[in-house]
Design an enzyme around this catalytic site. Sequence first.
Site, PDB file in Angstrom:
ATOM      1  N   ARG A 158     -26.169 -31.847  46.496  1.00 51.55           N
ATOM      2  CA  ARG A 158     -27.159 -31.026  47.198  1.00 51.55           C
ATOM      3  C   ARG A 158     -26.603 -30.365  48.457  1.00 51.55           C
ATOM      4  NH1 ARG A 158     -31.682 -35.321  47.395  1.00 51.55           N
ATOM      5  NH2 ARG A 158     -30.383 -36.612  46.057  1.00 51.55           N
ATOM      6  N   GLU A 215     -28.784 -45.124  49.749  1.00 53.40           N
ATOM      7  CA  GLU A 215     -30.095 -45.768  49.705  1.00 53.40           C
ATOM      8  C   GLU A 215     -30.387 -46.380  48.333  1.00 53.40           C
ATOM      9  OE1 GLU A 215     -33.606 -43.355  50.394  1.00 53.40           O
ATOM     10  OE2 GLU A 215     -34.752 -45.080  51.049  1.00 53.40           O
TER      11      GLU A 215
HETATM   12  O1  PRP Z   1     -27.767 -41.518  53.553  1.00 51.05           O
HETATM   13  P1  PRP Z   1     -27.549 -42.078  52.194  1.00 51.05           P
HETATM   14  O2  PRP Z   1     -28.268 -43.374  51.949  1.00 51.05           O
HETATM   15  O3  PRP Z   1     -26.096 -42.170  51.853  1.00 51.05           O
HETATM   16  O4  PRP Z   1     -28.226 -41.066  51.143  1.00 51.05           O
HETATM   17  C1  PRP Z   1     -28.130 -39.669  51.271  1.00 51.05           C
HETATM   18  C2  PRP Z   1     -27.420 -39.046  50.103  1.00 51.05           C
HETATM   19  O5  PRP Z   1     -28.102 -39.322  48.869  1.00 51.05           O
HETATM   20  C3  PRP Z   1     -28.326 -38.095  48.176  1.00 51.05           C
HETATM   21  O6  PRP Z   1     -27.273 -37.739  47.354  1.00 51.05           O
HETATM   22  P2  PRP Z   1     -26.952 -38.339  45.909  1.00 51.05           P
HETATM   23  O7  PRP Z   1     -25.768 -39.240  46.029  1.00 51.05           O
HETATM   24  O8  PRP Z   1     -28.187 -38.898  45.279  1.00 51.05           O
HETATM   25  O9  PRP Z   1     -26.389 -37.106  45.117  1.00 51.05           O
HETATM   26  P3  PRP Z   1     -26.948 -35.724  44.564  1.00 51.05           P
HETATM   27  O10 PRP Z   1     -26.875 -34.771  45.711  1.00 51.05           O
HETATM   28  O11 PRP Z   1     -25.953 -35.431  43.511  1.00 51.05           O
HETATM   29  O12 PRP Z   1     -28.351 -35.901  44.050  1.00 51.05           O
HETATM   30  C4  PRP Z   1     -28.451 -37.071  49.284  1.00 51.05           C
HETATM   31  O13 PRP Z   1     -28.230 -35.760  48.807  1.00 51.05           O
HETATM   32  C5  PRP Z   1     -27.393 -37.538  50.255  1.00 51.05           C
HETATM   33  O14 PRP Z   1     -26.103 -37.045  49.919  1.00 51.05           O
HETATM   34  N1  ADE Z   2     -35.290 -40.969  49.816  1.00 50.00           N
HETATM   35  C1  ADE Z   2     -34.427 -40.037  49.402  1.00 50.00           C
HETATM   36  N2  ADE Z   2     -34.871 -38.817  48.949  1.00 50.00           N
HETATM   37  C2  ADE Z   2     -33.985 -37.880  48.530  1.00 50.00           C
HETATM   38  N3  ADE Z   2     -32.651 -38.065  48.518  1.00 50.00           N
HETATM   39  C3  ADE Z   2     -32.177 -39.243  48.969  1.00 50.00           C
HETATM   40  N4  ADE Z   2     -30.921 -39.718  49.106  1.00 50.00           N
HETATM   41  C4  ADE Z   2     -30.996 -40.966  49.598  1.00 50.00           C
HETATM   42  N5  ADE Z   2     -32.258 -41.344  49.801  1.00 50.00           N
HETATM   43  C5  ADE Z   2     -33.025 -40.269  49.414  1.00 50.00           C
END
Ligand code: PRP
Ligand code: ADE
Length: 179
Positions: free
Chosen positions: A68, A105
């Site tokens: 993202r 998370e």
């Molecule tokens: O602060 P944190 O607990 O580390 O979580 C935040 C991360 O989680 C999500 O990405 P995700 O790894 O789900 O990947 P995506 O963008 O491919 O959906 C979001 O886009 C952040 O990069």
């Molecule tokens: N609560 C949340 N919503 C969307 N993206 C996330 N990445 C980690 N935690 C998330």
Amino acid sequence: MANRQEQLNLIRENIASYPDFPKKGILFWDIFSVLQNPVLFHTLKDVLIQIAREITPPIECVSALDARGFLFGPLIALDLNIPFVPIRKKGKLPGEVLTVSYSKEYGEDTLELQLGSIKKGQRVLLVDDLLATGGSLACGCELIKKAGGDPATCLVIIELEDLKGRENIPHNIISLLKF
Ligand SMILES: O=P(O)(O)OC[C@H]1O[C@H](OP(=O)(O)OP(=O)(O)O)[C@H](O)[C@@H]1O
Ligand SMILES: Nc1ncnc2[nH]cnc12
């Protein structure tokens, strides 16, 4: 033209949330709901670029986290006319890479950065959509440092304050919206 606070309020009102996704107990904040509205997407892009331009001393490179973060990082890099460098999930980048694993998370993952993509001492802006536990951004900062760069500022749209993610990141963090 609305001021920045009015612009941010409009964006806040249009971020959808989904309980129990992708796991029970997680409230998922979906930035794609903003991108479906071109007026809001333009507004968000303009705010991100304004903020990136205000950083002093100026940033020299923009990096972003797979996936993202890739929606926003390149828009900023193009506008500032500076390089964009992706940080990708494991196994997606060709050539020699630096690798760091981390927890987020709702799981664990590994990120990679191509060797030579960041210059020594370069001031990097690291962009993502959301800060939760901070595991992902901290991992990105570590990769930038390993590559010889300076993770000068992290920029996210959404910060989930209760998770205190910024306490895990020893760098400057700017978040547009706190939930
Ligand atoms: O602060 P944190 O607990 O580390 O979580 C935040 C991360 O989680 C999500 O990405 P995700 O790894 O789900 O990947 P995506 O963008 O491919 O959906 C979001 O886009 C952040 O990069
Ligand atoms: N609560 C949340 N919503 C969307 N993206 C996330 N990445 C980690 N935690 C998330």
